[in-house]
Design a protein around this motif. Structure first.
Motif, short mmCIF file in Angstrom:
data_model
loop_
_atom_site.label_atom_id
_atom_site.label_comp_id
_atom_site.label_asym_id
_atom_site.label_seq_id
_atom_site.Cartn_x
_atom_site.Cartn_y
_atom_site.Cartn_z
N TRP A 1 43.34 45.74 -86.51
CA TRP A 1 41.92 45.75 -86.18
C TRP A 1 41.47 47.00 -85.45
O TRP A 1 40.30 47.39 -85.56
CB TRP A 1 41.55 44.48 -85.42
N ASP B 1 42.73 37.96 -94.41
CA ASP B 1 42.58 37.13 -93.22
C ASP B 1 41.26 36.40 -93.39
O ASP B 1 40.23 37.05 -93.56
CB ASP B 1 42.58 38.00 -91.96
N ARG C 1 39.33 35.18 -91.42
CA ARG C 1 38.35 35.52 -90.37
C ARG C 1 37.73 36.89 -90.59
O ARG C 1 36.74 37.24 -89.94
CB ARG C 1 39.03 35.49 -89.00
N ALA C 2 38.30 37.67 -91.50
CA ALA C 2 37.89 39.07 -91.66
C ALA C 2 36.40 39.25 -91.96
O ALA C 2 35.76 40.08 -91.31
CB ALA C 2 38.74 39.75 -92.72
N LEU D 1 34.41 38.81 -88.72
CA LEU D 1 34.74 39.81 -87.71
C LEU D 1 34.31 41.22 -88.12
O LEU D 1 33.92 42.02 -87.27
CB LEU D 1 36.23 39.76 -87.38
N THR E 1 41.48 37.58 -82.93
CA THR E 1 42.36 37.56 -84.11
C THR E 1 43.74 37.00 -83.77
O THR E 1 44.67 37.16 -84.54
CB THR E 1 42.52 38.97 -84.71
#
Length: 197
Positions: free
Chosen positions: A90, A148, A150-151, A154, A193
């Motif tokens: 990240w 991911d 969540r990407a 985020l 993350t």
């Protein structure tokens, strides 16, 4: 005697269009959208008014050409080899987005975004640009961190936070303060993350 082959009509046309778009881009950066008139672009490019109007019959057409150019410039920043190699997580994502937001192309895009609020034709030209840019960012993120779930969220948070930070830095305390925000966001992403619950 000059041995170079003569350029074709298509090459001359492309070169003139590029000259006009470059002049409009430079006007946007230096003087802003309001001052980027057909006359100002014509003067900066050093061409006859008829030449400019042949390629871009209206200011709106010229701005659409600039939008396409800005998209290409920002995509080049996102694809550049100047960033960290894949697999850096990240921090690399934040650096990638930040690099784009510090480019002259972003500043020119910002001028156009504000103008598009009240200009329907310009807004219509910008919508596909945004879609292409976000697609490129998401592909770059996948290369840096892998898949991911969540990407997407985020990445959107990162873009929005850093865009706001860039704009605040233009009028506010300056680069030192914005650098602190960037580093704090990197630290926050470590927490966000962590292992999925």
């Amino acid at each position: 005697m000059d041995e170079r082959p003569r350029r074709t009509q298509a090459e001359r046309t492309a070169a003139t269009r590029a000259l006009l778009v470059d002049a409009a881009f430079a006007c946007l950066l230096e003087k802003g959208y309001g001052a980027t008139t057909v006359g100002a672009v014509q003067e900066r490019a050093g061409v006859a008014r008829g030449t400019l109007l042949h390629h871009f019959p209206t200011r709106a057409a010229l701005m659409v050409g600039v939008v396409e150019d800005i998209a290409a410039r920002r995509l080049a920043v996102l694809a550049s080899d100047a960033g960290p190699p894949p697999g850096h997580g990240w921090d690399a994502v934040v650096d990638l987005v930040w690099r784009d937001l510090q480019s002259p192309a972003f500043l020119a895009a910002l001028e156009l975004w504000v103008a598009a609020r009240t200009d329907d034709a310009l807004r219509e030209a910008l919508v596909p640009l945004q879609a292409r840019l976000f697609g490129a960012i998401h592909r770059a993120v996948t290369a840096l961190i892998g898949d991911d779930p969540r990407a997407p969220t985020l990445v959107q948070f990162t873009i929005d936070l850093l865009t706001g930070t860039t704009m605040t830095g233009m009028l506010g305390p300056g680069r030192e303060q914005t650098a602190v925000v960037v580093e704090r966001w990197k630290e926050t992403l470590v927490t966000l993350t962590g292992p999925a619950l």
